[in-house]
Scaffold this motif. Sequence first.
Motif, PDB file in Angstrom:
ATOM      1  N   ASP A  58      23.017  61.665  16.180  1.00  0.00           N
ATOM      2  CA  ASP A  58      23.942  60.990  16.795  1.00  0.00           C
ATOM      3  C   ASP A  58      24.082  59.534  16.206  1.00  0.00           C
ATOM      4  N   ALA A  59      24.551  59.375  15.061  1.00  0.00           N
ATOM      5  CA  ALA A  59      24.485  58.162  14.364  1.00  0.00           C
ATOM      6  C   ALA A  59      25.922  57.500  14.684  1.00  0.00           C
ATOM      7  N   ASP A  60      25.702  55.809  14.108  1.00  0.00           N
ATOM      8  CA  ASP A  60      26.790  55.104  14.327  1.00  0.00           C
ATOM      9  C   ASP A  60      27.895  55.146  13.248  1.00  0.00           C
ATOM     10  N   PHE A  61      27.035  55.402  11.888  1.00  0.00           N
ATOM     11  CA  PHE A  61      27.642  55.515  10.603  1.00  0.00           C
ATOM     12  C   PHE A  61      27.067  56.705   9.852  1.00  0.00           C
ATOM     13  N   TYR A  62      27.999  57.620   8.857  1.00  0.00           N
ATOM     14  CA  TYR A  62      27.488  58.433   8.227  1.00  0.00           C
ATOM     15  C   TYR A  62      27.908  57.923   6.730  1.00  0.00           C
ATOM     16  N   VAL A  63      27.108  58.195   5.967  1.00  0.00           N
ATOM     17  CA  VAL A  63      27.396  57.537   4.542  1.00  0.00           C
ATOM     18  C   VAL A  63      27.072  58.709   3.535  1.00  0.00           C
ATOM     19  N   LYS A  64      27.974  58.726   2.436  1.00  0.00           N
ATOM     20  CA  LYS A  64      27.681  59.728   1.347  1.00  0.00           C
ATOM     21  C   LYS A  64      27.812  58.953   0.014  1.00  0.00           C
ATOM     22  N   VAL A  65      26.576  59.175  -0.808  1.00  0.00           N
ATOM     23  CA  VAL A  65      26.404  58.441  -1.849  1.00  0.00           C
ATOM     24  C   VAL A  65      25.959  59.247  -2.982  1.00  0.00           C
ATOM     25  N   ASP A  66      26.260  59.297  -4.154  1.00  0.00           N
ATOM     26  CA  ASP A  66      25.986  59.825  -5.245  1.00  0.00           C
ATOM     27  C   ASP A  66      24.583  59.664  -5.875  1.00  0.00           C
ATOM     28  N   ASP A  67      23.970  60.596  -6.401  1.00  0.00           N
ATOM     29  CA  ASP A  67      22.390  60.526  -6.771  1.00  0.00           C
ATOM     30  C   ASP A  67      22.412  59.615  -8.158  1.00  0.00           C
ATOM     31  N   ASP A  68      23.494  58.979  -8.899  1.00  0.00           N
ATOM     32  CA  ASP A  68      23.282  58.081  -9.910  1.00  0.00           C
ATOM     33  C   ASP A  68      23.836  56.755  -9.450  1.00  0.00           C
ATOM     34  N   VAL A  69      23.748  56.524  -8.371  1.00  0.00           N
ATOM     35  CA  VAL A  69      24.293  55.162  -7.719  1.00  0.00           C
ATOM     36  C   VAL A  69      23.074  54.339  -7.287  1.00  0.00           C
ATOM     37  N   HIS A  70      22.715  52.994  -7.321  1.00  0.00           N
ATOM     38  CA  HIS A  70      21.792  52.140  -6.902  1.00  0.00           C
ATOM     39  C   HIS A  70      22.191  51.676  -5.694  1.00  0.00           C
ATOM     40  N   VAL A  71      21.450  51.643  -4.713  1.00  0.00           N
ATOM     41  CA  VAL A  71      21.759  51.220  -3.150  1.00  0.00           C
ATOM     42  C   VAL A  71      20.675  50.194  -2.712  1.00  0.00           C
ATOM     43  N   ASN A  72      21.041  49.054  -2.145  1.00  0.00           N
ATOM     44  CA  ASN A  72      20.225  48.332  -1.295  1.00  0.00           C
ATOM     45  C   ASN A  72      20.419  48.570   0.216  1.00  0.00           C
ATOM     46  N   LEU A  73      19.349  49.119   0.750  1.00  0.00           N
ATOM     47  CA  LEU A  73      19.737  49.793   2.002  1.00  0.00           C
ATOM     48  C   LEU A  73      19.814  48.433   3.048  1.00  0.00           C
ATOM     49  N   GLY A  74      19.109  47.504   2.912  1.00  0.00           N
ATOM     50  CA  GLY A  74      18.991  46.258   3.927  1.00  0.00           C
ATOM     51  C   GLY A  74      20.600  45.772   3.925  1.00  0.00           C
ATOM     52  N   VAL A  75      21.236  45.435   2.788  1.00  0.00           N
ATOM     53  CA  VAL A  75      22.429  44.909   2.665  1.00  0.00           C
ATOM     54  C   VAL A  75      23.689  46.025   3.172  1.00  0.00           C
ATOM     55  N   LEU A  76      23.241  47.235   3.017  1.00  0.00           N
ATOM     56  CA  LEU A  76      24.292  48.325   3.633  1.00  0.00           C
ATOM     57  C   LEU A  76      24.257  48.314   5.056  1.00  0.00           C
ATOM     58  N   GLY A  77      23.034  48.114   5.585  1.00  0.00           N
ATOM     59  CA  GLY A  77      22.792  48.370   7.062  1.00  0.00           C
ATOM     60  C   GLY A  77      23.566  47.021   7.762  1.00  0.00           C
ATOM     61  N   ALA A  78      23.311  45.699   6.972  1.00  0.00           N
ATOM     62  CA  ALA A  78      24.051  44.695   7.435  1.00  0.00           C
ATOM     63  C   ALA A  78      25.394  44.661   7.378  1.00  0.00           C
ATOM     64  N   THR A  79      25.911  45.240   6.257  1.00  0.00           N
ATOM     65  CA  THR A  79      27.224  45.141   6.113  1.00  0.00           C
ATOM     66  C   THR A  79      27.990  46.389   7.330  1.00  0.00           C
ATOM     67  N   LEU A  80      27.517  47.325   7.447  1.00  0.00           N
ATOM     68  CA  LEU A  80      27.866  48.130   8.243  1.00  0.00           C
ATOM     69  C   LEU A  80      27.773  47.732   9.857  1.00  0.00           C
ATOM     70  N   ALA A  81      26.658  46.942   9.982  1.00  0.00           N
ATOM     71  CA  ALA A  81      26.463  46.521  11.444  1.00  0.00           C
ATOM     72  C   ALA A  81      27.615  45.453  11.931  1.00  0.00           C
ATOM     73  N   ARG A  82      28.209  44.790  10.937  1.00  0.00           N
ATOM     74  CA  ARG A  82      29.322  43.917  11.230  1.00  0.00           C
ATOM     75  C   ARG A  82      30.577  44.677  11.755  1.00  0.00           C
ATOM     76  N   HIS A  83      30.732  46.091  11.499  1.00  0.00           N
ATOM     77  CA  HIS A  83      31.961  46.837  12.289  1.00  0.00           C
ATOM     78  C   HIS A  83      31.194  47.762  13.185  1.00  0.00           C
ATOM     79  N   ARG A  84      30.124  47.470  13.764  1.00  0.00           N
ATOM     80  CA  ARG A  84      29.752  48.503  14.766  1.00  0.00           C
ATOM     81  C   ARG A  84      30.632  48.768  15.914  1.00  0.00           C
ATOM     82  N   SER A  85      31.456  47.609  16.322  1.00  0.00           N
ATOM     83  CA  SER A  85      32.157  47.891  17.593  1.00  0.00           C
ATOM     84  C   SER A  85      33.578  48.554  17.455  1.00  0.00           C
ATOM     85  N   LYS A  86      33.794  48.928  15.844  1.00  0.00           N
ATOM     86  CA  LYS A  86      35.002  49.487  15.728  1.00  0.00           C
ATOM     87  C   LYS A  86      35.040  51.091  15.666  1.00  0.00           C
ATOM     88  N   PRO A  87      35.634  51.722  16.516  1.00  0.00           N
ATOM     89  CA  PRO A  87      35.583  53.121  16.736  1.00  0.00           C
ATOM     90  C   PRO A  87      36.078  53.949  15.519  1.00  0.00           C
TER      91      PRO A  87
END
Length: 390
Positions: free
Chosen positions: A218-247
């Motif tokens: 039961d998550a707030d967000f679900y993300v799909k990413v390819d295995d040849d992409v570099h991701v920064n998890l902290g920045v991803l979390g902060a970015t999504l957190a800004r939109h947490r109130s939007k359904p």
Amino acid sequence: MKSRSSGKVSVKWIPIFSISFFFIGMLFTNRFWVPPESGGQLISQHRREQELQIISEDCTTKKKSGEQDKDVMDEVYKTHEAIQTLDKSISMLQMELAASRSSKEMGKPDRSSSASSKEGAPRKKAFIVIGINTAFSSRKRRDSVRETWMPQGEKLVKLEEEKGIVVRFMIGHSILDRAIDSEEAQHKDFLRLEHVEGYHELSAKTKIFFSTAVAKWDADFYVKVDDDVHVNLGVLGATLARHRSKPRIYIGCMKSGPVLSSKNVKYHEPEYWKFGEEGNKYFRHATGQIYAISKDLATYISINQPILHKYANEDVSLGSWFIGLEVEHIDERSMCCATPPECEWKAQAGNVCVASFDWSCSGICKSVEKIRFVHERCGEGEEAVWNALF
């Protein structure tokens, strides 16, 4: 005789009295008698005053009526808003109920994951569930991701428990299942899908991923990413957190590429005719390398999975599922930075990217060899995700 004559008026006074009475009569007449013309003017003036009074009263009545109409319209508008809010609340409750039913139906134990919950157990609460799309032949890509931006072992468990971020490689089934079982026993970082792997089945795999993820977490967000992409998890979390109130939000790098009707080109669209005349473009949708959707949209996919149409391209398919819904599309350009030097310049300026890849390769070109270089130059730092506040 003398007494009688003394009571009479002298003859010489008669003309004087006559003149005096004449002037008194004239004065009296001028004061109290109004000529017919002046009387008509007074009547007209009186009528105008009455008309003005009637008009004034009518304006006052209309003003009051207008104010009443405005008040009525305000009440109607407020009622309409209340009904819309109620409809949305009912819709969300229905989706949650359907998701609960779906989770019970789909909540089968994962035979290869020790983190799996037993059938019938409540879903685990999470902030973000990240599914890394991978294939049976991509073992080296997975290892390169594990060595860079994806925590391993106890850190992976800690990330889930402390930050609510779940990261799994998502994969279906094939004759090579035993190889994945062995890899899972070592790393415990797979989400197995009831899906037969195949390049032309990516749209189906995406539907199954979201349905499976919703059933397990039961998550707030679900993300799909390819295995040849570099991701920064902290920045991803902060970015999504800004939109947490939007359904209902759909976040990624939005694009609108051409619909390719020729059979001899990559990304050919067999159903090109559905998009109008030749040369038309697709509707806006997020590029397939990485995107995120909110819980309501993932639940929508889970509920309607059997009737969601699949186009040739997975990113187009996902966009088509939302095009007729009340969904906010967010064009987040930090989710599609180029590899160094672009993402490196941004990191040095304090604008660390969410994700980096090469457009020319639809991922990091030669990612197995290059992803560590990208991680060193464009990474957020090892402690960033642990210090981030979501």
